[in-house]
Design a protein around this motif. Sequence first.
Motif, short mmCIF file in Angstrom:
data_model
loop_
_atom_site.label_atom_id
_atom_site.label_comp_id
_atom_site.label_asym_id
_atom_site.label_seq_id
_atom_site.Cartn_x
_atom_site.Cartn_y
_atom_site.Cartn_z
N GLY A 94 0.93 -1.42 -0.05
CA GLY A 94 -0.01 0.14 0.01
C GLY A 94 0.79 1.29 -0.07
N ILE A 95 2.22 1.20 -0.29
CA ILE A 95 2.82 2.36 -0.44
C ILE A 95 2.73 3.04 -1.80
N LYS A 96 2.67 4.49 -1.62
CA LYS A 96 2.10 5.49 -2.78
C LYS A 96 3.50 5.98 -3.37
N LYS A 97 3.75 5.55 -4.69
CA LYS A 97 5.12 6.09 -5.36
C LYS A 97 5.19 7.33 -5.14
N GLY A 98 6.58 7.83 -4.87
CA GLY A 98 6.83 9.16 -4.80
C GLY A 98 6.69 9.79 -3.25
N SER A 99 5.88 9.03 -2.31
CA SER A 99 5.51 9.50 -1.23
C SER A 99 6.67 9.79 -0.17
N ILE A 100 6.94 10.83 0.63
CA ILE A 100 7.94 11.09 1.30
C ILE A 100 7.55 11.19 2.91
N GLY A 101 6.44 10.65 3.01
CA GLY A 101 5.96 10.44 4.36
C GLY A 101 4.56 11.33 4.57
N LEU A 102 4.37 11.79 5.63
CA LEU A 102 3.11 12.29 5.97
C LEU A 102 2.99 13.70 5.33
N TYR A 103 4.11 14.37 5.00
CA TYR A 103 3.75 15.80 4.40
C TYR A 103 4.61 15.72 3.18
N GLN A 104 4.18 16.36 2.08
CA GLN A 104 4.80 16.26 0.89
C GLN A 104 4.28 17.82 0.20
N LYS A 105 5.32 18.61 -0.21
CA LYS A 105 4.88 19.82 -0.54
C LYS A 105 3.57 20.57 0.05
N SER A 106 3.68 20.42 1.64
CA SER A 106 2.74 21.23 2.42
C SER A 106 1.44 20.55 2.29
N ASP A 107 1.36 19.21 1.67
CA ASP A 107 0.00 18.77 1.76
C ASP A 107 -0.10 17.72 2.47
N LEU A 108 -1.22 17.31 3.37
CA LEU A 108 -0.95 16.19 4.14
C LEU A 108 -1.32 14.74 3.23
N ILE A 109 -0.49 14.09 3.32
CA ILE A 109 -0.42 12.75 2.44
C ILE A 109 -0.93 11.51 3.38
N GLN A 110 -2.14 11.21 3.25
CA GLN A 110 -2.68 10.00 4.26
C GLN A 110 -2.19 8.58 3.52
N CYS A 111 -1.80 7.89 4.66
CA CYS A 111 -1.50 6.61 4.22
C CYS A 111 -2.77 5.67 3.65
N SER A 112 -2.38 4.90 2.96
CA SER A 112 -3.52 4.06 1.95
C SER A 112 -4.29 3.13 3.05
N GLU A 113 -5.42 2.78 2.66
CA GLU A 113 -6.03 1.78 3.61
C GLU A 113 -5.58 0.50 3.63
N LYS A 114 -5.01 -0.01 2.49
CA LYS A 114 -4.06 -1.36 2.39
C LYS A 114 -2.95 -1.20 3.43
N PHE A 115 -2.46 -0.01 3.33
CA PHE A 115 -1.02 0.05 4.28
C PHE A 115 -1.75 -0.22 5.63
N ASN A 116 -2.49 0.65 5.94
CA ASN A 116 -3.04 0.55 7.52
C ASN A 116 -3.66 -0.73 7.80
N GLU A 117 -4.16 -1.60 6.88
CA GLU A 117 -4.67 -2.96 7.45
C GLU A 117 -3.65 -3.80 7.79
N ALA A 118 -2.32 -3.58 6.82
CA ALA A 118 -1.40 -4.40 7.14
C ALA A 118 -0.19 -3.96 7.85
N ASP A 119 -0.45 -2.98 8.50
CA ASP A 119 0.55 -2.21 9.30
C ASP A 119 1.00 -2.82 10.62
N GLN A 120 1.27 -4.07 10.98
CA GLN A 120 1.36 -4.52 12.29
C GLN A 120 2.73 -5.53 11.98
N LEU A 121 3.34 -5.67 13.46
CA LEU A 121 4.61 -6.31 13.57
C LEU A 121 4.81 -7.44 12.98
N ASP A 122 3.61 -8.53 13.50
CA ASP A 122 3.90 -9.81 13.02
C ASP A 122 3.65 -10.12 11.54
N ARG A 123 2.84 -9.13 10.80
CA ARG A 123 2.53 -9.08 9.19
C ARG A 123 3.66 -8.56 8.60
#
Length: 322
Positions: A94-123
């Motif tokens: 669920g990583i968006k190409k070119g994303s440099i974190g939560l902030y990019q060009k002063s606009d808030l970049i939200q992590c994708s739903e796919k990323f959040n669903e998989a974002d756990q240690l065991d996964r």
Amino acid sequence: MKYLTLCIEKLFFVCSIFLISNAAIAARVLEESSISINGEERPYFHLHDSESTNDGPIILLVSGSGCDDFGARFRVFFEQYRAPLNVYLLEKPGIKKGSIGLYQKSDLIQCSEKFNEADQLDRRVSDNLVFLEKQEILKARAKRSIAVLGFSEGSPVALLIASKSEKIGWLATGGSGGLKQSEEFLIFADRGIPPYATLYSRAYFLKMYDAVKRDRNNLKKEFLGHSYKYWASHLFFDPLPIYAKLDIPIVVAMGEKDESVPIESGRVLQNYFRSHPEKNFQFIEFKNANHSLQTPGKNGAQIFVADLRSWFKGDPQAFSPN
């Protein structure tokens, strides 16, 4: 005439060495491919020198937290690493190409739903274990022939990979220690470190820990910018018993002024292994450095990574004084 010929020959030799050296530098390449992990196509990256040799292990790199496009920028960590280099990185889902974190060009970049669903240690651990067994080159590697290197949140992931895969022969981590993350936040709160002690308090953290435990599968409720499900997989994980069971060379690096993980956490590991000298363990503390092992005048992360090359060969003095 004979003297002139000899000088020309020496000059040709020196120029040849110079050209070969620069060719080796220019030959470092980053390749992107894809692989199916549990039915999902995932990008992975291979950073290597074209003149491939068996001098040193393959490195499996594990990134830290967040949904930035780490594959596009991780090569900077290896700028001081001498050839030959051979690194693999499995990107998170669920990583968006070119994303440099939560902030990019002063606009808030939200992590994708796919990323959040998989974002756990065991996964993260299980995905990398599948990667080790499915990627053609990694699958063919013998026992104890791969090094795993984790930074920040990637450190406990790397630790668990090392404990579960016989392919791993070295473990190196940066920006992580031996305490539970829930304990680390309380240390910062007690020490008066912002924002842990300015926006929050020990009582607040304890209250939130209970809330996470009661609702550990909730992806909607958040604490410090991550879902309860994320925190349930990280906050209460105890790394020290896993470190204690490993029987491979281990090196842990931390910055003395780390603002994300208290240095006390690293010193817990240092003190434990002092009482177990039979273990091959080193703790590297970068003086006045932050979570990224950096000071205003020194990139400690690049130095640490570059020194790994000698450490892989068994040099007990591999790591530069800092």
